[in-house]
Design a protein around this motif. Structure first.
Motif, PDB file in Angstrom:
ATOM      1  N   ALA A 137      -1.546 -14.323  24.497  1.00 33.56           N
ATOM      2  CA  ALA A 137      -0.231 -13.925  23.717  1.00 33.56           C
ATOM      3  C   ALA A 137       0.113 -12.725  24.468  1.00 33.56           C
ATOM      4  O   ALA A 137       1.143 -12.545  23.858  1.00 33.56           O
ATOM      5  N   ALA A 138      -1.041 -11.855  25.276  1.00 40.13           N
ATOM      6  CA  ALA A 138      -0.217 -10.283  25.308  1.00 40.13           C
ATOM      7  C   ALA A 138       1.761 -10.621  26.012  1.00 40.13           C
ATOM      8  O   ALA A 138       1.996  -9.513  26.386  1.00 40.13           O
ATOM      9  N   CYS A 139       1.628 -11.347  27.012  1.00 44.29           N
ATOM     10  CA  CYS A 139       2.226 -11.959  27.659  1.00 44.29           C
ATOM     11  C   CYS A 139       3.568 -12.160  27.456  1.00 44.29           C
ATOM     12  O   CYS A 139       4.851 -11.145  26.913  1.00 44.29           O
ATOM     13  N   LEU A 140       3.143 -12.944  26.286  1.00 42.39           N
ATOM     14  CA  LEU A 140       4.545 -12.912  24.595  1.00 42.39           C
ATOM     15  C   LEU A 140       4.886 -11.813  24.494  1.00 42.39           C
ATOM     16  O   LEU A 140       6.374 -11.094  23.955  1.00 42.39           O
ATOM     17  N   SER A 141       3.695 -11.260  23.485  1.00 38.06           N
ATOM     18  CA  SER A 141       3.507  -9.514  22.932  1.00 38.06           C
ATOM     19  C   SER A 141       4.654  -8.784  23.509  1.00 38.06           C
ATOM     20  O   SER A 141       5.160  -8.051  23.055  1.00 38.06           O
ATOM     21  N   GLY A 142       3.845  -8.576  24.880  1.00 39.62           N
ATOM     22  CA  GLY A 142       4.390  -6.920  25.773  1.00 39.62           C
ATOM     23  C   GLY A 142       5.786  -7.535  26.159  1.00 39.62           C
ATOM     24  O   GLY A 142       6.720  -6.178  25.888  1.00 39.62           O
ATOM     25  N   LEU A 143       5.985  -8.481  26.288  1.00 41.29           N
ATOM     26  CA  LEU A 143       7.386  -8.829  26.682  1.00 41.29           C
ATOM     27  C   LEU A 143       8.117  -8.961  25.854  1.00 41.29           C
ATOM     28  O   LEU A 143       9.780  -8.062  25.607  1.00 41.29           O
ATOM     29  N   ALA A 144       8.158  -9.045  24.602  1.00 39.88           N
ATOM     30  CA  ALA A 144       9.102  -9.875  23.257  1.00 39.88           C
ATOM     31  C   ALA A 144       8.632  -7.861  22.915  1.00 39.88           C
ATOM     32  O   ALA A 144      10.067  -8.306  21.489  1.00 39.88           O
ATOM     33  N   THR A 145       8.195  -6.728  22.892  1.00 38.14           N
ATOM     34  CA  THR A 145       8.939  -5.583  22.288  1.00 38.14           C
ATOM     35  C   THR A 145       9.557  -5.167  22.750  1.00 38.14           C
ATOM     36  O   THR A 145      10.580  -4.144  23.003  1.00 38.14           O
ATOM     37  N   GLY A 146      10.720  -5.879  23.848  1.00 36.06           N
ATOM     38  CA  GLY A 146      11.870  -5.320  24.603  1.00 36.06           C
ATOM     39  C   GLY A 146      11.635  -3.933  25.376  1.00 36.06           C
ATOM     40  O   GLY A 146      12.783  -3.591  26.159  1.00 36.06           O
ATOM     41  N   GLU A 147      10.339  -3.666  25.299  1.00 35.05           N
ATOM     42  CA  GLU A 147       9.863  -2.727  26.003  1.00 35.05           C
ATOM     43  C   GLU A 147       9.633  -2.706  27.955  1.00 35.05           C
ATOM     44  O   GLU A 147       8.615  -3.751  27.973  1.00 35.05           O
ATOM     45  N   MET A 148      10.795  -1.533  28.926  1.00 29.62           N
ATOM     46  CA  MET A 148       9.629  -1.794  30.491  1.00 29.62           C
ATOM     47  C   MET A 148       8.176  -1.285  30.162  1.00 29.62           C
ATOM     48  O   MET A 148       8.525  -0.308  30.429  1.00 29.62           O
ATOM     49  N   GLY A 149       6.894  -1.678  29.651  1.00 24.26           N
ATOM     50  CA  GLY A 149       5.381  -1.504  29.851  1.00 24.26           C
ATOM     51  C   GLY A 149       5.136  -0.008  31.299  1.00 24.26           C
ATOM     52  O   GLY A 149       5.791  -0.770  32.529  1.00 24.26           O
ATOM     53  N   THR A 150       4.966   0.237  31.147  1.00 25.97           N
ATOM     54  CA  THR A 150       4.767   0.956  32.181  1.00 25.97           C
ATOM     55  C   THR A 150       2.856   2.125  32.576  1.00 25.97           C
ATOM     56  O   THR A 150       2.541   1.240  30.706  1.00 25.97           O
ATOM     57  N   VAL A 151       2.491   2.192  33.659  1.00 21.55           N
ATOM     58  CA  VAL A 151       0.648   3.151  33.342  1.00 21.55           C
ATOM     59  C   VAL A 151       0.823   3.518  32.517  1.00 21.55           C
ATOM     60  O   VAL A 151       0.105   3.757  31.568  1.00 21.55           O
ATOM     61  N   HIS A 152       2.065   4.655  31.918  1.00 17.61           N
ATOM     62  CA  HIS A 152       1.457   5.694  31.091  1.00 17.61           C
ATOM     63  C   HIS A 152       2.686   5.154  30.119  1.00 17.61           C
ATOM     64  O   HIS A 152       2.362   6.141  29.023  1.00 17.61           O
ATOM     65  N   ARG A 153       3.314   4.573  29.424  1.00 12.29           N
ATOM     66  CA  ARG A 153       3.997   4.050  28.789  1.00 12.29           C
ATOM     67  C   ARG A 153       3.375   2.569  28.309  1.00 12.29           C
ATOM     68  O   ARG A 153       4.278   1.576  28.864  1.00 12.29           O
ATOM     69  N   PRO A 154       1.915   2.153  28.452  1.00 13.34           N
ATOM     70  CA  PRO A 154       1.843   0.599  28.183  1.00 13.34           C
ATOM     71  C   PRO A 154       2.148   0.332  27.153  1.00 13.34           C
ATOM     72  O   PRO A 154       2.403   0.724  25.882  1.00 13.34           O
ATOM     73  N   VAL A 155       1.993  -1.411  27.132  1.00 13.38           N
ATOM     74  CA  VAL A 155       2.599  -1.888  26.332  1.00 13.38           C
ATOM     75  C   VAL A 155       1.035  -2.752  25.813  1.00 13.38           C
ATOM     76  O   VAL A 155       0.082  -2.543  27.303  1.00 13.38           O
ATOM     77  N   ASN A 156       0.624  -3.525  24.726  1.00 13.96           N
ATOM     78  CA  ASN A 156      -0.436  -3.777  24.257  1.00 13.96           C
ATOM     79  C   ASN A 156      -1.239  -2.899  24.895  1.00 13.96           C
ATOM     80  O   ASN A 156      -2.507  -3.154  25.859  1.00 13.96           O
ATOM     81  N   PRO A 157      -2.045  -1.781  25.045  1.00 11.94           N
ATOM     82  CA  PRO A 157      -2.827  -0.788  25.075  1.00 11.94           C
ATOM     83  C   PRO A 157      -3.573  -1.357  24.994  1.00 11.94           C
ATOM     84  O   PRO A 157      -4.904  -0.875  26.780  1.00 11.94           O
ATOM     85  N   ASP A 158      -4.289  -2.565  24.548  1.00  9.33           N
ATOM     86  CA  ASP A 158      -5.569  -2.721  25.232  1.00  9.33           C
ATOM     87  C   ASP A 158      -6.430  -3.788  25.980  1.00  9.33           C
ATOM     88  O   ASP A 158      -7.687  -4.300  25.653  1.00  9.33           O
ATOM     89  N   SER A 159      -5.271  -4.450  26.023  1.00 19.40           N
ATOM     90  CA  SER A 159      -5.434  -6.428  26.626  1.00 19.40           C
ATOM     91  C   SER A 159      -6.089  -6.106  27.783  1.00 19.40           C
ATOM     92  O   SER A 159      -4.883  -5.496  28.468  1.00 19.40           O
ATOM     93  N   LYS A 160      -7.201  -6.518  28.401  1.00 22.50           N
ATOM     94  CA  LYS A 160      -6.720  -7.359  29.854  1.00 22.50           C
ATOM     95  C   LYS A 160      -7.109  -9.034  30.091  1.00 22.50           C
ATOM     96  O   LYS A 160      -8.308  -8.757  30.466  1.00 22.50           O
ATOM     97  N   GLY A 161      -6.596  -9.205  29.339  1.00 19.07           N
ATOM     98  CA  GLY A 161      -6.637 -10.514  29.383  1.00 19.07           C
ATOM     99  C   GLY A 161      -5.833 -11.234  30.891  1.00 19.07           C
ATOM    100  O   GLY A 161      -5.328 -10.365  31.505  1.00 19.07           O
ATOM    101  N   CYS A 162      -6.659 -12.197  31.123  1.00 21.83           N
ATOM    102  CA  CYS A 162      -5.961 -12.490  32.786  1.00 21.83           C
ATOM    103  C   CYS A 162      -4.753 -12.607  32.681  1.00 21.83           C
ATOM    104  O   CYS A 162      -4.199 -13.624  34.383  1.00 21.83           O
ATOM    105  N   GLY A 163      -3.868 -12.361  31.981  1.00 20.51           N
ATOM    106  CA  GLY A 163      -2.679 -13.195  32.412  1.00 20.51           C
ATOM    107  C   GLY A 163      -1.816 -12.287  33.273  1.00 20.51           C
ATOM    108  O   GLY A 163      -0.856 -12.600  33.225  1.00 20.51           O
TER     109      GLY A 163
END
Length: 376
Positions: A137-163
């Motif tokens: 779910a986090a892989c899908l939702s993170g990419l579906a934001t259309g934002e390139m997540g970074t360490v300093h600007r994370p998507v799914n900030p609380d997710s630590k799934g094994c994906g």
């Protein structure tokens, strides 16, 4: 002299790359057959020892999103290296992100504007990769934001799934770059979809482990180096330290006894001590434990020392431990398979299992692309 027990020569870089990707796909595929089953359900279906072999699966098994995303990781790295080999600088993480956006399209989703629309590459024409195989779910939702997540600007900030971990072996397969660069590439790519520190740190440590094996280190040495990196990192999350230390400690107790008396953790105990594998540090710990705990055979070597098992037998034993538990069996199986394939090369891949593997030509095709841009 080889550092690989029971073999005559050190595996070639090509063999390690093919071994790592195919080994991960084998562990993923066998584990995917029982991914959402409890250990009680697995035993009920396959017997007291659980699922041991592809022969027990009448209808075969597919690989999951773990292998899909691993191959798309390869593709992103290949594109970055193609640019580099042509003398053109490229942002490696941006190339991986664009590859993941193309994977997102294979899952029937697309990122909104103004996210880029990446050009198609060879991997995108492989129909077997377009099936939806329980993607995270986090892989899908993170990419579906259309934002390139970074360490300093994370998507799914609380997710630590094994994906993050299950797709990160390819970063360790790139030769001639320092370990700290491997870690950064991997952890940066993890931030594309998962914002929790454990998600990116676990991915980075896994890639470091693969890197150490490719550099010729032994299994335990590579594991200890990975654990040392975590211990020396002031920002490392405590749960990652605890899980890695537990995996190495419990594996040492099992491997020291040899196969005739080996006290492997029962699946119930494995879950209690290392976790179910749904989150990043647990998946890494379970996969690593499975590899290390099965690394010695019976007391048949000179001096009464426990002999190393044949590579293919080690592979089968490790995958069986990695997948037979109440948890994320495909991811833990994939991680164990990646590790052993990087260590032994293709020598550890059971021939009968390869015959049962879905679309090996696609996996080999991506492996060959990585070989071409890294060993020419």
């Amino acid at each position: 002299m080889s550092n690989v027990p029971g073999t005559a020569a050190v595996p070639s870089p090509k063999s390690r790359i093919h071994g790592c990707l195919l080994g991960g796909a084998l562990g993923d595929s066998l584990g995917y057959a029982v991914e959402f089953d409890s250990i009680a359900a697995i035993r009920s279906r396959f017997g007291p020892k659980g699922l041991q072999d592809f022969a027990a699966l009448d209808g075969g098994s597919h690989f999951s999103d773990d292998t899909q995303m691993t191959l798309y990781t390869v593709d992103g790295l290949v594109e970055a290296l193609e640019w580099a080999n042509a003398g053109v600088g490229a942002d490696a993480n941006a190339c991986v992100w664009l590859a993941y956006l193309r994977w997102l399209n294979t899952q029937g989703m697309s990122a909104p504007d103004p996210a880029p629309r990446p050009q198609q590459r060879w991997i995108d024409s492989q129909q077997v990769l377009r099936h939806r195989r329980a993607p995270g779910a986090a892989c899908l939702s993170g990419l579906a934001t259309g934002e390139m997540g970074t360490v300093h600007r994370p998507v799914n900030p609380d997710s630590k799934g094994c994906g993050t971990v299950m797709r990160s072996a390819p970063f360790g397969l790139i030769p001639h770059i320092p370990a700290e660069s491997v870690y950064k590439l991997s952890s940066d790519a993890a931030s594309l979809t998962h914002g929790h520190p454990s998600a990116r740190q676990s991915a980075g440590v896994f890639s470091l482990l693969i890197h150490s094996l490719v550099q010729g280190r032994g299994l335990l040495e590579a594991a200890q180096l990975a654990a040392d990196h975590v211990r020396s990192d002031a920002e490392a999350v405590p749960e990652l330290r605890a899980r890695l230390d537990a995996a190495i400690r419990w594996a040492g107790e099992a491997a020291a006894q040899g196969s005739e008396t080996r006290a492997l953790l029962a699946p119930e105990d494995l879950v209690r001590e290392l976790g179910e594998g749904w989150v990043a540090e647990e998946a890494l710990a379970v996969g690593l434990y499975a590899v290390l705990a099965t690394a010695s055979g019976g007391p048949t070597a000179p001096g009464g020392q426990a002999a190393a098992p044949a590579p293919a037998e080690h592979f089968k034993a490790a995958i069986a431990v990695a997948i037979n538990h109440s948890g994320d069996s495909d991811s833990t199986g994939s991680i164990a398979g990646n590790i052993l394939g990087a260590y032994y090369g293709e020598a550890c891949l059971p021939a009968d299992w390869l015959e049962a593997l879905e679309a090996p030509e696609v996996i080999r095709g991506m492996a060959d692309q990585l070989v071409a841009v890294t060993t020419a």
